[in-house]
Design a protein around this motif. Structure first.
Motif, PDB file in Angstrom:
ATOM      1  N   ALA A 407       0.773  -1.368   0.149  1.00 15.70           N
ATOM      2  CA  ALA A 407       0.135  -0.118  -0.003  1.00 15.70           C
ATOM      3  C   ALA A 407       0.814   1.230  -0.011  1.00 15.70           C
ATOM      4  CB  ALA A 407      -0.834  -0.094   1.066  1.00 15.70           C
ATOM      5  N   LEU A 408       2.153   1.304   0.749  1.00 11.33           N
ATOM      6  CA  LEU A 408       2.738   2.397   0.838  1.00 11.33           C
ATOM      7  C   LEU A 408       3.612   2.595  -0.403  1.00 11.33           C
ATOM      8  CD1 LEU A 408       4.273   4.623   2.287  1.00 11.33           C
ATOM      9  CD2 LEU A 408       5.647   3.143   3.218  1.00 11.33           C
ATOM     10  N   LEU A 448      -4.455   1.373   9.265  1.00 13.33           N
ATOM     11  CA  LEU A 448      -3.421   1.060   8.527  1.00 13.33           C
ATOM     12  C   LEU A 448      -3.508   1.176   6.984  1.00 13.33           C
ATOM     13  CD1 LEU A 448      -1.135  -1.246  10.884  1.00 13.33           C
ATOM     14  CD2 LEU A 448      -1.020   0.984  10.516  1.00 13.33           C
ATOM     15  N   ILE A 449      -4.334   0.769   6.687  1.00  8.48           N
ATOM     16  CA  ILE A 449      -4.843   0.346   5.101  1.00  8.48           C
ATOM     17  C   ILE A 449      -6.333   0.941   5.050  1.00  8.48           C
ATOM     18  CG2 ILE A 449      -3.268  -0.972   4.300  1.00  8.48           C
ATOM     19  CD1 ILE A 449      -5.315  -3.174   4.048  1.00  8.48           C
ATOM     20  N   PHE A 450      -6.876   1.164   3.903  1.00 10.37           N
ATOM     21  CA  PHE A 450      -8.385   1.274   3.649  1.00 10.37           C
ATOM     22  C   PHE A 450      -8.576   0.647   2.293  1.00 10.37           C
ATOM     23  CE2 PHE A 450     -11.775   3.330   1.109  1.00 10.37           C
ATOM     24  CZ  PHE A 450     -12.676   3.214   2.053  1.00 10.37           C
ATOM     25  N   VAL A 451      -9.399  -0.642   2.370  1.00  5.64           N
ATOM     26  CA  VAL A 451      -9.775  -1.227   1.190  1.00  5.64           C
ATOM     27  C   VAL A 451     -11.294  -0.619   0.471  1.00  5.64           C
ATOM     28  CG1 VAL A 451     -10.357  -3.473   0.202  1.00  5.64           C
ATOM     29  CG2 VAL A 451      -8.713  -3.400   2.120  1.00  5.64           C
ATOM     30  N   ASN A 452     -11.259  -0.105  -0.540  1.00  2.00           N
ATOM     31  CA  ASN A 452     -12.666   0.579  -1.013  1.00  2.00           C
ATOM     32  C   ASN A 452     -13.412  -0.509  -1.591  1.00  2.00           C
ATOM     33  OD1 ASN A 452     -14.262   1.444  -2.983  1.00  2.00           O
ATOM     34  ND2 ASN A 452     -13.069   3.226  -3.455  1.00  2.00           N
ATOM     35  N   ASN A 459      -5.645   1.163  -0.180  1.00  2.00           N
ATOM     36  CA  ASN A 459      -4.857   2.511  -0.109  1.00  2.00           C
ATOM     37  C   ASN A 459      -4.140   2.595   1.022  1.00  2.00           C
ATOM     38  OD1 ASN A 459      -8.010   3.164  -1.215  1.00  2.00           O
ATOM     39  ND2 ASN A 459      -6.457   3.707  -2.791  1.00  2.00           N
ATOM     40  N   LYS A 460      -3.342   3.476   1.091  1.00  2.00           N
ATOM     41  CA  LYS A 460      -2.370   3.636   2.242  1.00  2.00           C
ATOM     42  C   LYS A 460      -2.961   4.636   3.072  1.00  2.00           C
ATOM     43  CE  LYS A 460       0.449   7.529   0.292  1.00  2.00           C
ATOM     44  NZ  LYS A 460       1.835   7.797   0.164  1.00  2.00           N
ATOM     45  N   LYS A 461      -2.719   4.803   4.300  1.00  3.36           N
ATOM     46  CA  LYS A 461      -3.521   5.744   5.284  1.00  3.36           C
ATOM     47  C   LYS A 461      -2.052   6.626   5.991  1.00  3.36           C
ATOM     48  CE  LYS A 461      -7.022   5.370   7.265  1.00  3.36           C
ATOM     49  NZ  LYS A 461      -8.295   5.909   7.089  1.00  3.36           N
TER      50      LYS A 461
END
Length: 937
Positions: A407-408, A448-452, A459-461
């Protein structure tokens, strides 16, 4: 036959000639053509057969073929599991760098910012690094750009990485690297029992790999010996304050060291390394010590002093199994059984480091079980029967780490693509979509992440970057405790969190830097200790990171017992000859073992073997003699204790070794009842019972905290002690974190499948269960933790040392009649019947030097109001009455540590045959004080 060096660039051939390397080794002969043929390659060969050159000569050959822009960027990454190996490899490759004009650099956690910037702006052609630093490079855009034209990744000591979570993380890291760079993989490995598994780990699920396996061309010469005690050992034992058999072991070590120019001495725990150091220091023998708990500077100093010949012996743990260059080694000593075949091969393989030489090693054993275990391992090593590697599969915390890293790396990336990359890594080949989604869901909860949910993009946070750089490594983050000497006030070292939590109780004893210490206080970040001048019969309670003995090795020990059992009519010599014909040992060691088994038979006890489990009872103790190894005995023991705890409604204490399960029960139970319980146990119930018993254990709590840290659910500096198990279970049960903690315990500590198989064999009576009473073999267990420490019972040398200490201690003599006389004297100088020189009274108190205040209290006794002060005055009078009645005998008892008038009175009044028994009782009272003083408020 064509010399494979002729396949290489002329500049490399010229360089080889300068080094005198004109003839390739067997390893090089076989590996170089395969690598030149552009194949993913795993090279398995013993230490000292030229593995590094097998990999790097073809790599440098390809770099030399390139020109102009083709040589821009990093062409090869050389990954090692240790920074020490990085340093070592840089030294070895620097010569080639200058000779061939190939740029080489090293990059790891200690690399300076200045050097890192140079590598970004002008990348080296060969970069030596660690798995963790590779992770950091993948999320750095400029370094990632420098990796696009990568041609080779060499993974050194790949067997060591494959068996750990660091390797699991690396397997995904290599797939992430393969997403934008086309490179060949080369793995270098010591001899392993499952080459195909290691090859698949290296190459991933979608690539072919060629295995080049070189048999141990160097002959191996092992010798197993349990040293025989002679007269000089008894003298040395008095000097070392230990048992004669341990002195004999030290003598044999010194003899071997003296006969060789350079000796590497392997031990199984850092405690043994420290204990040997302490003993050798006392004998003024010059050795160096090397283990993972020492500072980097201390380890480098040990390596250099050995390599340069300033010391003839280096005592080490597994820290020296890997191929750090410490020069030529003539001989390897293994103290106690090495526990595993692979360890013996790696360790003894370090001797005879020059090509074609015989590797010679001596295994010094401490008892009969240890000898048989070493025989089994040595035989298996000769036959190539090496343990299979047990990889971590589907490790959820490593997966969580890599999802966040991607993600990063990309900002946003589809979950399908992440899952596809992960499944290409061999440990995750069977990862289900549900398991992947569950881990992603947990990471979303930790922000720590976002999953659409609409398009499945990850996506990274805001927290992702900080999390990644705090968790580049899968090595557990552990708090460090400073250790302070309360006498001098100086810091003497540090202890890790695992040691403190699992071991550091008040009164516990451990060794560091070759000296013995007793813990007197544990605070939030400090462990306060006091030095112990001599061991006084104390045995350090912590045995360190014990290597588990495999099932098959333990079963062979049972089979060796059965060989002796099945020769009832043969002479001792015939039984000894049979053992010596099958195993590399001497007559004394074999005879000791034969006598050990025959004593069991002579006393009418059944012999526990590979086909017979003997369950023994004595009072509230049950001893299950089972030759199943650490993991099966741990598993079976936990199941039995769970059933017994349910039956009794209270806890059951358990201790295991590879050949016994010892249970301490709240009340007596017969061996026949345990036999019935085991026979009735359905194998299918083993796993659910184990998981249920893990709840509320320190082990599960410990694992959950570490897994939660790697998921970002707990901060790195969270105080373990303040987290309740109940709260942890409530929050984490049913999550991937809980499942991973349980999975890791099953993987590292237990063996469910083999335990079920054993139970099936018991049900089919292929393994018989026999009840009995506690026997010599049953009683012989649990001595492994002693190793080079003091004796379990105080022998005469210990008693004499205690007497010497007390006689040299000081007491304050104080006259209670005139209250004018006081004198500080050594105990040895006190009269047999002390008398006041001023008034002639014999009412003399013998106080400890720090009890001066009590003398002032006696003088003010009439005006004292505090009950506490009046009690102290009464103790002084009680003290004086003892001296009046028993003279110097009372003074000796009162001068002892932690012994007041009441305890001294009990010690003095006890009827005994000789003076030594008097001092033994003092020693026992001192130990009781150490054990109980933490409860005194």
């Amino acid at each position: 036959m064509v010399n494979v060096f002729n396949l290489l660039d002329e500049r490399i051939q010229e360089a080889l000639s300068k080094l005198g390397m004109t003839t390739p080794t067997d390893t090089q002969e076989r590996a170089i053509p395969v690598i030149l043929n552009n194949k993913n390659t795993l090279v398995i060969a013993p230490t000292g057969t030229g593995k590094t050159e097998s990999a790097m000569l073809p790599v440098m050959n390809d770099i030399l073929k390139m020109s102009g822009d083709d040589r821009a960027g990093i062409k090869a990454i050389y990954i090692t599991p240790l920074r020490a190996l990085n340093r070592d490899m840089l030294k070895r490759l620097n010569w080639w760098s200058k000779e061939l004009d190939i740029s080489i650099s090293v990059r790891h956690g200690d690399t300076t910012q200045h050097e890192r910037r140079k590598q970004v702006l002008k990348p080296p052609e060969v970069l030596i690094t660690t798995p963790e630093t590779l992770q950091a490079m993948l999320v750095g855009p400029r370094m990632k750009h420098n990796l696009r034209s990568l041609a080779y990744v060499v993974v050194d000591e790949v067997h060591d990485l494959a068996s750990s979570k660091r390797g699991t993380q690396l397997s995904i890291g290599l797939e992430r690297l393969a997403k934008f760079s086309k490179f060949k993989r080369i793995g270098l490995s010591a001899t392993v029992g499952s080459p195909e598994e290691v090859a698949k780990f290296l190459a991933g699920t979608e690539r072919d790999v060629k295995i080049v396996e070189v048999s141990i061309a160097k002959s191996l010469d092992f010798h197993v010996t349990q040293p025989e005690v002679n007269h000089s050992d008894k003298q040395m034992a008095r000097k070392l304050l230990t048992d004669p058999d341990i002195a004999a072991q030290i003598r044999i070590m010194i003899d071997i060291i003296d006969k060789n120019k350079s000796t590497l001495m392997f031990v199984n725990t850092r405690q043994s390394a420290e204990a040997i150091s302490a003993r050798f220091k006392k004998l003024e023998e010059n050795i160096a010590v090397h283990h993972g708990s020492l500072s980097k500077d201390a380890r480098i100093e040990a390596e250099d002093s050995f390599k340069e010949g300033r010391v003839k012996a280096l005592v080490c743990t597994s820290s020296m199994e890997l191929g750090i260059d410490i020069g030529d080694i003539d001989h390897v000593i293994q103290y106690m059984s090495p526990r595993e075949v692979s360890r013996l091969l790696q360790r003894v393989g370090r001797a005879g480091h020059r090509i074609g030489e015989t590797s010679t090693g001596t295994i010094i054993t401490i008892n009969e079980d240890d000898s048989a275990e070493a025989w089994a391992i040595a035989r298996r090593a000769h036959e190539g029967e090496i343990e299979r590697m047990d990889l971590h599969t589907k490790s959820y915390d490593a997966l969580a780490n890599q999802i966040c890293a991607m993600a990063l790396e990309y900002g946003d990336i589809s979950s399908e693509e992440v899952l596809s990359i992960v499944r290409k890594a061999y440990p995750y080949r069977d990862l289900s979509r549900k398991e992947f989604d569950d881990v992603c869901k947990q990471l979303m909860e930790e922000r720590l992440i976002f999953v659409n949910p609409e398009n499945g993009m990850i996506n990274k946070k805001g927290k992702t970057r900080e999390y990644i750089f705090e968790n580049l490594s899968m090595i557990p983050d552990e708090k460090r405790y400073d250790v302070y000497d309360v006498i001098s006030g100086r810091q003497i070292g540090t202890l890790d969190e695992a040691f403190v939590i699992n071991f550091a109780e008040l009164g516990s004893i451990f060794i560091t830097k070759g000296e013995m210490w007793r813990i007197v206080e544990v605070t939030e970040d400090r462990v306060k200790v006091e030095p112990i001048e001599n061991p006084q019969g104390e045995v350090p309670s912590w045995t360190g990171e014990e290597i588990p003995v495999p099932f098959n090795v333990a079963m062979e020990v049972g089979a060796i017992r059965r060989i002796v059992e099945e020769m009832p009519d043969a002479s001792v010599k015939e039984a000894v000859d049979k053992i010596m014909s099958a195993y590399p040992t001497d007559e004394y060691t074999a005879r000791k073992f034969v006598e050990y088994v025959r004593k069991q038979i002579a006393d009418n006890f059944p012999v526990p073997t590979d086909k017979k489990v003997v369950v023994e009872d004595e009072d509230k103790t049950i001893m299950i003699n089972a030759c199943f190894g650490h993991k099966v005995n741990e598993t079976l023991g936990r199941v039995i204790t769970a059933l017994l705890a349910s039956k009794f409604g209270s806890g059951v204490a358990m201790e295991i070794d590879p050949y016994r399960i010892k249970l301490e029960l709240p009340r007596r139970i017969r061996a026949t009842d345990i036999v019935k319980m085991i026979k009735d146990l359905e194998p299918i119930y083993v796993e659910p019972i184990i998981e249920k018993t893990l709840k509320n254990t320190i082990l599960l709590k410990w694992k959950m905290v570490h897994v939660a840290r790697k998921f970002g659910a707990l901060s790195k500096d969270v105080d373990y002690e303040r987290i309740s198990m109940e709260k942890l279970l409530k929050v984490f049960e049913g999550t991937p974190m809980y499942e991973e903690a349980v999975r890791e315990i099953f993987h590292d500590k237990l063996d469910i499948d083999m335990t079920k198989m054993v139970l099936e064999k018991i049900r089919r009576e292929e393994i018989k269960l026999i009840p009995g009473r506690l026997s010599p073999i049953g009683n012989a267990g649990f001595t492994g933790g002693r190793e080079l420490m003091a004796p379990e019972t105080a022998d005469r040398s210990i008693i004499m040392a205690l007497k010497d200490r007390i006689m040299n201690d000081h007491v304050l003599l104080f006259c209670l009649t005139c209250q004018k006389y006081s004198a500080k004297k050594k105990v040895m100088n006190v009269d047999e019947s002390p008398e006041c020189p001023i008034c002639g009274s014999k009412m003399i108190a013998a106080l400890k030097p720090w009890e001066k205040d009590e003398m002032e209290l006696v003088k003010k006794a009439a005006t004292l109001k505090s009950e506490e002060d009046r009690t102290k005055v009464k103790r002084v009078y009680r003290n004086a009455n003892l001296v009046l009645s028993h003279g110097k005998t009372a003074v000796i008892a009162l001068a002892s540590r932690g012994i007041g008038p009441d305890t001294a009175s009990r010690v003095i009044r006890k009827l005994r045959d000789d003076e030594e028994d008097f001092y033994r009782d003092i020693l026992r009272a001192e130990r009781d004080y150490v054990r109980t003083k933490r409860f005194w408020v």
